[in-house]
Design a protein around this motif. Structure first.
Motif, mmCIF file in Angstrom:
data_model
loop_
_atom_site.group_PDB
_atom_site.id
_atom_site.type_symbol
_atom_site.label_atom_id
_atom_site.label_comp_id
_atom_site.label_asym_id
_atom_site.label_seq_id
_atom_site.Cartn_x
_atom_site.Cartn_y
_atom_site.Cartn_z
ATOM 1 N N MET A 14 51.296 33.402 47.551
ATOM 2 C CA MET A 14 50.785 34.781 47.022
ATOM 3 C C MET A 14 49.953 34.678 45.897
ATOM 4 S SD MET A 14 51.123 36.647 49.829
ATOM 5 C CE MET A 14 50.470 38.499 49.323
ATOM 6 N N LEU A 15 48.887 34.880 45.934
ATOM 7 C CA LEU A 15 47.900 34.650 44.843
ATOM 8 C C LEU A 15 47.274 36.016 44.380
ATOM 9 C CD1 LEU A 15 46.044 31.395 45.362
ATOM 10 C CD2 LEU A 15 48.275 31.618 44.607
ATOM 11 N N ALA A 16 47.018 36.111 42.990
ATOM 12 C CA ALA A 16 46.168 37.428 42.617
ATOM 13 C C ALA A 16 45.237 36.860 41.640
ATOM 14 C CB ALA A 16 47.109 38.299 41.804
ATOM 15 N N LEU A 17 43.980 36.939 42.279
ATOM 16 C CA LEU A 17 42.784 36.351 41.495
ATOM 17 C C LEU A 17 41.862 37.773 40.695
ATOM 18 C CD1 LEU A 17 43.359 34.153 43.473
ATOM 19 C CD2 LEU A 17 40.951 33.769 43.642
ATOM 20 N N ASP A 18 41.363 37.461 39.566
ATOM 21 C CA ASP A 18 40.592 38.270 39.072
ATOM 22 C C ASP A 18 39.311 38.707 39.901
ATOM 23 O OD1 ASP A 18 38.302 39.205 37.155
ATOM 24 O OD2 ASP A 18 39.825 39.451 35.762
ATOM 25 N N THR A 19 38.823 39.892 40.232
ATOM 26 C CA THR A 19 38.013 40.207 40.986
ATOM 27 C C THR A 19 36.511 39.845 40.558
ATOM 28 O OG1 THR A 19 37.652 42.501 40.254
ATOM 29 C CG2 THR A 19 39.090 42.263 42.468
ATOM 30 N N LYS A 20 36.422 39.774 39.172
ATOM 31 C CA LYS A 20 35.302 39.504 38.640
ATOM 32 C C LYS A 20 34.851 38.150 38.247
ATOM 33 C CE LYS A 20 34.843 43.897 35.954
ATOM 34 N NZ LYS A 20 34.884 44.485 34.794
ATOM 35 N N ALA A 34 30.033 45.219 36.907
ATOM 36 C CA ALA A 34 30.325 47.029 37.284
ATOM 37 C C ALA A 34 31.411 47.282 38.114
ATOM 38 C CB ALA A 34 28.859 47.288 37.886
ATOM 39 N N LEU A 35 31.969 46.239 38.519
ATOM 40 C CA LEU A 35 33.425 46.586 39.481
ATOM 41 C C LEU A 35 34.451 47.424 38.728
ATOM 42 C CD1 LEU A 35 34.040 43.125 41.254
ATOM 43 C CD2 LEU A 35 33.651 45.352 42.358
ATOM 44 N N THR A 36 34.703 48.385 39.377
ATOM 45 C CA THR A 36 35.660 49.420 38.588
ATOM 46 C C THR A 36 37.180 49.078 39.316
ATOM 47 O OG1 THR A 36 35.404 50.925 40.546
ATOM 48 C CG2 THR A 36 34.050 51.274 38.507
ATOM 49 N N PRO A 37 38.217 49.246 38.660
ATOM 50 C CA PRO A 37 39.510 49.171 38.903
ATOM 51 C C PRO A 37 39.739 49.687 40.289
ATOM 52 C CG PRO A 37 39.701 49.286 36.713
ATOM 53 C CD PRO A 37 38.323 49.752 37.095
ATOM 54 N N VAL A 38 40.653 49.241 41.213
ATOM 55 C CA VAL A 38 41.004 49.997 42.541
ATOM 56 C C VAL A 38 42.133 50.405 42.429
ATOM 57 C CG1 VAL A 38 41.602 49.570 45.028
ATOM 58 C CG2 VAL A 38 39.547 48.373 44.074
#
Length: 583
Positions: free
Chosen positions: A157-163, A35-39
């Motif tokens: 610097m890492l970007a991870l998928d929030t889900k 249910a997480l929505t994009p920020v």
């Protein structure tokens, strides 16, 4: 470099053994993640009241929440809702909450996603460090789109998928494999105009600190701004004739703020520890020892890294009295006109107020702690210093505040409705010098903590200032110095923690303590408040103190009875995320 453990199984998280999570909890956790929505940029500019989406909740670094379920009338009923054990280490993290999911950067590069209403683990990521990297204290992470942006101990610097915790991109800021970099990523990143903006710490690193801008979608580096000017650049002649390789400092270890209207990111920079080469000016034509851009405010264009303006608050700082802390944009009356200004104070708790668009100096406010600055030029903001601003080879001098603050990374909060500023202060001076005694500064000036004369045994202080009238509204004092940032809320209360394990709620109007509790360990972090499961929660991390807390623990313990005094008798329960709510 990736090791993701999902909540469906059994894993070990930074020293914490996780038992199998029941199927119902798994289902609830999966539903939360899905249910997480994009920020969005719009959310970052105007965050939902129930969320805490960035370091200080809003881009202006106010540390204020519009939530009021917890208020003056019921805060006395606040109780611990849950506690999540964390791994040992030195860190000052800020939990972030979005759509009922909490993201927390635990010590030693472990990122956790949890159910914000219960603390149940949803997923975790443990970064595998490159060889040559060491531990580093960090303030936290950033959210944008479906990504959580994470700085690491090995300068990535890492970007991870929030889900899922899966890596989306991975950018190397510096090569640590040689063991020679010396840079660290302490500050949280900020998202501004499509860019991830990150400051870089460089305590004694040749050529100093810098700031980078990465494309938020790809992680590609777009620009790099150096906080020590390169040969031929403006400011090059302010380093007392030193060649670039012999200059150090200008660390960027505190997060910035961002003004979307002006499209400017505001950073603060630290001084240098290599103070000896700047102590005695050469007097060469056109050469100064001001040491740009140390102890400065830098206003940068986030897309390009272009320097829009700068203001140096104190030139040639010889006592490590950083001016690197929060820069807060606010509309205030100046000579009868409302102007958008930037307010900021260094360790001396002396505020400079600058025009947000141009950097023009407007005025200063002294919170009454320092004895280093004699006067401030009302037009230029240039400080005239007292004799004790320069270390002596022969004598020790009383210097206020102590080099560890004054005020430090435990940042202030502003109520945007009342325009009241809440500033936590450590009330302590030092016997500075003589030089040649060793210590953190290359002059070898001793830095020996000592009580403020007449205030022995009273090291903690919290001030409330009306920014519009510049009046001190109240001044709360206690034995233990502050070890957390301040969080203000629409419920009329402010929260903060102290070295003696206490976490308090104070009436924002009077400074009266309305509630307090023992956390069980040093609450050295950035507290937040958020809504989850229909309840307002207040969360903070305890038991991962940095060298700053350790320094004050030793000093205050020695000055309050040693092992038999109140500080000496404290027992630490260990690192944990602690969350409070009303029953």
């Amino acid at each position: 470099m990736k090791s993701v453990k999902r909540a469906a199984g059994i894993g070990i998280l930074a020293g914490l053994t996780l038992t199998t999570i029941p199927a119902i909890a798994q289902d609830q956790g999966e539903a939360l993640l899905q249910a997480l929505t994009p920020v969005t940029d719009a959310m970052l500019s105007n965050p939902p009241a129930q969320d805490w989406l960035m370091w200080r909740r809003t881009l202006d670094a106010y540390g204020f929440s519009p939530l009021d379920q917890i208020n003056k009338g019921n805060v006395a009923d606040l109780n611990e809702a849950f506690r999540v054990p964390l791994g040992p280490g030195s860190s000052t993290p800020t939990p972030l909450v979005h759509d009922g999911v909490m993201f927390l950067l635990n010590a030693n590069d472990t990122l956790m996603a949890m159910d914000a209403s219960s603390g149940e683990l949803l997923w975790s990521y443990k970064h595998t460090l490159a060889e040559g990297a060491g531990p580093s204290s960090k303030f936290g992470i950033a959210l944008h789109g479906n990504k959580v942006i994470m700085p690491t101990n090995d300068m990535r610097m890492l970007a991870l998928d929030t889900k899922t915790g899966d890596i989306i991109w991975n950018h190397a800021v510096a090569d640590v494999s040689t063991g020679r970099s010396g840079h660290t990523l302490r500050a949280t990143p900020i998202i501004a105009n499509g860019m991830v903006i990150q400051g870089v710490n460089a305590t004694m690193v040749p050529e100093g600190g810098f700031i980078i801008g990465l494309d938020v979608e790809t992680g590609e580096e777009a620009w790099r701004f150096y906080t020590i000017p390169r040969p031929g650049e403006p400011g090059d002649m302010t380093w007392n004739g030193l060649e670039l390789a012999l200059r150090s400092g200008g660390s960027v270890w505190m997060p910035p703020s961002y003004d979307t209207e002006l499209d400017l990111v505001y950073f603060g920079t630290a001084p240098t520890y290599d103070t000896a080469p700047l102590l005695n000016p050469t007097g060469a034509p056109g050469v100064t020892s001001d040491a740009l851009y140390t102890n400065s405010t830098l206003a940068l264009r986030p897309k390009t890294g272009e320097l829009a303006w700068h203001f140096q608050h104190v030139a040639n700082d010889q006592w490590d009295l950083d001016w690197t802390y929060e820069r807060q944009p606010v509309y205030l009356p100046v000579n009868g006109d409302m102007r958008k200004v930037i307010i900021t104070a260094g360790k001396m708790a002396l505020y400079d107020v600058l025009d947000a668009a141009t950097g023009e100096y407007l005025y200063s406010m002294d919170m009454g702690l320092q004895n280093v600055v004699k006067s401030v030029d009302p037009v230029t903001g240039v400080k005239t210093m007292n004799p004790n601003a320069t270390p002596s080879a022969e004598i020790s001098q009383l210097v206020c505040p102590f080099a560890a603050g004054g005020r430090n990374w435990q940042v202030s909060s502003i109520n945007p409705d009342s325009k009241i500023l809440f500033l936590p202060i450590t009330q302590m001076c030092m016997n500075g010098g003589p030089t040649g005694q060793g210590g953190i500064l290359s002059t070898g000036a001793s830095l020996i903590p000592t009580p403020v004369p007449g205030r022995e045994g009273e090291f903690g202080r919290l001030q409330a200032v009306d920014l519009e009238t510049r009046e001190l509204l109240w001044d709360f004092r206690e034995m233990a110095p502050p070890t957390t940032a301040i969080v203000a809320t629409a419920g009329g209360i402010i929260f903060g923690g102290t070295l003696d394990h206490q976490f308090k709620a104070l009436d924002e109007s009077t400074g009266e303590v309305l509630w307090q509790t023992s956390t069980g360990d040093i609450p050295a972090s950035f507290p937040i408040t958020y809504m989850a499961g229909g309840k307002q929660h207040v969360a903070l991390v305890i038991g991962q103190p940095t060298i700053h807390a350790g320094t004050f623990m030793g000093a205050v313990t020695a000055m309050t009875g040693g092992a038999e005094g109140p500080m000496g008798k404290l027992q630490n329960s260990g690192a944990a995320l602690v969350v409070y709510a009303l029953d």
